[in-house]
Each structure stands twice: as structure tokens, then as C-alpha cells.
Design an enzyme around this catalytic site. Structure first.
Site, short mmCIF file in Angstrom:
data_model
loop_
_atom_site.label_atom_id
_atom_site.label_comp_id
_atom_site.label_asym_id
_atom_site.label_seq_id
_atom_site.Cartn_x
_atom_site.Cartn_y
_atom_site.Cartn_z
N GLY A 112 54.50 19.70 69.79
CA GLY A 112 55.13 21.04 70.52
C GLY A 112 54.42 22.05 70.24
O GLY A 112 55.19 23.04 70.30
N MET A 121 53.13 13.13 77.31
CA MET A 121 52.37 11.90 77.38
C MET A 121 52.62 10.63 78.40
O MET A 121 53.02 9.42 77.76
CB MET A 121 52.09 11.34 75.87
CG MET A 121 51.63 12.07 75.01
SD MET A 121 50.12 12.73 75.40
CE MET A 121 48.85 11.40 75.15
N HIS A 136 44.84 20.40 79.25
CA HIS A 136 44.16 19.06 79.06
C HIS A 136 43.23 19.59 77.83
O HIS A 136 42.52 20.74 78.21
CB HIS A 136 43.34 18.82 80.02
CG HIS A 136 42.55 17.48 79.71
ND1 HIS A 136 43.20 16.37 79.12
CD2 HIS A 136 41.38 17.16 80.02
CE1 HIS A 136 42.38 15.36 78.89
NE2 HIS A 136 41.19 15.95 79.41
N ASP A 178 47.73 17.03 90.31
CA ASP A 178 47.76 16.52 91.62
C ASP A 178 47.84 14.79 91.02
O ASP A 178 48.20 14.67 90.06
CB ASP A 178 46.29 16.85 92.41
CG ASP A 178 45.14 16.39 91.90
OD1 ASP A 178 45.32 15.48 90.79
OD2 ASP A 178 44.16 16.41 92.28
N GLY A 197 45.65 12.58 90.69
CA GLY A 197 44.78 11.99 89.76
C GLY A 197 45.08 12.25 88.33
O GLY A 197 45.93 13.00 87.78
N VAL A 198 44.08 11.73 87.39
CA VAL A 198 44.22 12.09 85.88
C VAL A 198 43.45 13.50 85.48
O VAL A 198 42.26 13.21 85.84
CB VAL A 198 43.82 10.67 85.10
CG1 VAL A 198 43.93 11.22 83.61
CG2 VAL A 198 44.87 9.59 85.52
N GLU A 203 44.20 26.66 73.58
CA GLU A 203 45.50 26.21 74.37
C GLU A 203 46.43 27.20 74.11
O GLU A 203 46.91 27.36 75.40
CB GLU A 203 45.83 24.75 73.91
CG GLU A 203 44.83 23.77 74.16
CD GLU A 203 45.41 22.25 73.87
OE1 GLU A 203 46.35 22.17 74.08
OE2 GLU A 203 44.61 21.56 73.52
C1 GRF Z 1 47.38 19.18 73.42
O1 GRF Z 1 46.08 19.08 72.83
C2 GRF Z 1 47.31 19.21 74.72
O2 GRF Z 1 46.21 19.67 75.39
C3 GRF Z 1 47.34 17.81 75.13
O3 GRF Z 1 48.39 17.24 74.24
C4 GRF Z 1 48.42 18.16 73.23
C5 GRF Z 1 49.70 18.68 72.82
O4 GRF Z 1 49.90 19.34 71.63
N1 GRF Z 1 47.76 17.43 76.68
P1 GRF Z 1 51.24 19.98 71.23
O5 GRF Z 1 52.31 19.02 71.47
O6 GRF Z 1 51.51 21.07 72.26
O7 GRF Z 1 50.86 20.46 69.73
#
Ligand code: GRF
Length: 217
Positions: free
Chosen positions: A15, A93, A112, A144, A146-147, A177
Site C-alpha cells: 500500500g 492483484m 503498472h 480496459d 486487456g492486461v 509511481e
Molecule cells: C506497485 O509496483 C504497482 O505498480 C503494482 O503493484 C505495486 C504495488 O505497490 N501494480 P504498493 O502496494 O502500492 O506498495
């Protein structure tokens, strides 16, 4: 001033992206209200993060549903009941069904840890590291069916350094991110994006400027 955008954040893991959203919102930089954090893993640390900030948490285990769609219908029902207008997948996930994605199209975003369309799916950082690319990064996009294929809102580039390990690379990607996700949410909350088929037209601002804007002291 318009009222904050009601959002939900869906998580499965540590998180840190959720934390970035919370911190920016609390600092007054992000015009959103986190109505709920939905988690499908009981032990995810993301749950503690939400609780610490008094954000309602719903633990919905997919194991209690007989099909993917039944699980998604429960999530949909929850979101609708809370008046959520934007769903943010932040390390969630689990693939969502076309049924769900269609209903939330352009109101559902994901982050991602690679430069889409490269390295979709799980272990994107490892995929990039093993491939030997010289740059990788992260992407926020509208989901969308797709993956990791949806219309791209923003990307940040990270160089792969000669002495990188998979972990050091993943760590630097994660730092990026933590600003591109709030930035994408901010654009959506401010109606600053225009979507033309696959192309998302966003304000043209140099990345250094945007990145600096999201640094918290
Ligand atoms: C991140 O790398 C995100 O891009 C991917 O899952 C990870 C989640 O990390 N989808 P966190 O739980 O936000 O620390």
C-alpha cells in the site's frame, strides 16, 4: 471550490501507492475523498495504513465467491452504494472481469511498474531487468479489458543503471509511481483530460515541474 471527488482505492499488498494518495490528500494537494479502501487480502499492510488515517476499509475475499463476476458484482455494489466516482487500482492483484471493466470504463485507473505496452502482467520490473532494457518506468492508464493495455494517462521514465539489481530498480520505479498516480488522479478530479479513442490528451507540463509539485517536505 467544487466538492472533492469520491474515490475508492483497491489494494492487495503493502500500500505505498495508497499512502502517497493519502499523504497528498491530507496535505491539501489532491481534491478527493477516499470513501473506502477495498482489499482482497486479509494480511495486506495497506489495511493498516488506511485504518491509521481513519479511512473505511472493506475486506472482500475472492475466496468467498463462486465466480470472478460474482466477486466483481459485490465490489460494484459497494462502490455504487458509496457514490464512488473513480476507482484506483493500487497494487490490486486480481484481474477484473469485462463485466466490471465495461461499467467503470474511464472511471477506473491502474498503475503498472513498466512503460506500457512493454512488460505487461506480473513481475514487470523483473521482466524489464532480465530483458536488459536501458530505460523502464511506470504507467498510469484507464483500465480496459486487456492486461495493462488501456489508454495511457501518464508515464515516468527510469534509467536502468549498470550496477542495478532487480530490487534497486523496483525501488526507483516505485518512487516515480508515488507522484504519477496522484498526478493522474488530480487531472481526473479537475476534468483536465480528454480521451480520443486510445489517446489521452493531458496538460503539457514538463515532468520535472510536475514531479517537484508532488514532493512533500
Ligand atoms: C506497485 O509496483 C504497482 O505498480 C503494482 O503493484 C505495486 C504495488 O505497490 N501494480 P504498493 O502496494 O502500492 O506498495
Amino acid at each position: 471550490m467544487s466538492s472533492p471527488l469520491p474515490i475508492a482505492v483497491l489494494v492487495s499488498g503493502s500500500g505505498t501507492n495508497l499512502q502517497a494518495i493519502i499523504d497528498q490528500q491530507e496535505a491539501g494537494n489532491l481534491p478527493v475523498e477516499i470513501k473506502v479502501v477495498i482489499c482482497n487480502r486479509k494480511k495486506a499492510y495497506a489495511i493498516e495504513r488506511a485504518k491509521k488515517h481513519g479511512i473505511p476499509v472493506e475486506y472482500v475475499s475472492h475466496l468467498n465467491f463462486e465466480s470472478r463476476e460474482a466477486f466483481d458484482q459485490e465490489i460494484h455494489r459497494l462502490l455504487e452504494s458509496l457514490g464512488v466516482k473513480l476507482v484506483v487500482l493500487a497494487g490490486f492483484m486480481r484481474l477484473l472481469s469485462p463485466w466490471f471493466v465495461e461499467r467503470w470504463y474511464l472511471r477506473l485507473i491502474n498503475i503498472h511498474p513498466a512503460l506500457c505496452p512493454s512488460f505487461p502482467g506480473v513481475h514487470a520490473q523483473k521482466q524489464a531487468f532480465d530483458y536488459g532494457v536501458k530505460v523502464t518506468g511506470c504507467t498510469v492508464f484507464f483500465v480496459d479489458s486487456g492486461v495493462d493495455t488501456g489508454p495511457i494517462i501518464i508515464q515516468a521514465v527510469v534509467s536502468v543503471l549498470p550496477d542495478d539489481t532487480e530490487d534497486s530498480l523496483a525501488e526507483r520505479i516505485l518512487k516515480e509511481e508515488h507522484w504519477i498516480l496522484p498526478q493522474a488522479i488530480d487531472w481526473i478530479a479537475n476534468n483536465a483530460l480528454e480521451v480520443k479513442e486510445r489517446r489521452v490528451i493531458a496538460p503539457v507540463i514538463p515532468h520535472e515541474e510536475l514531479r517537484a509539485k508532488w514532493q512533500l517536505s
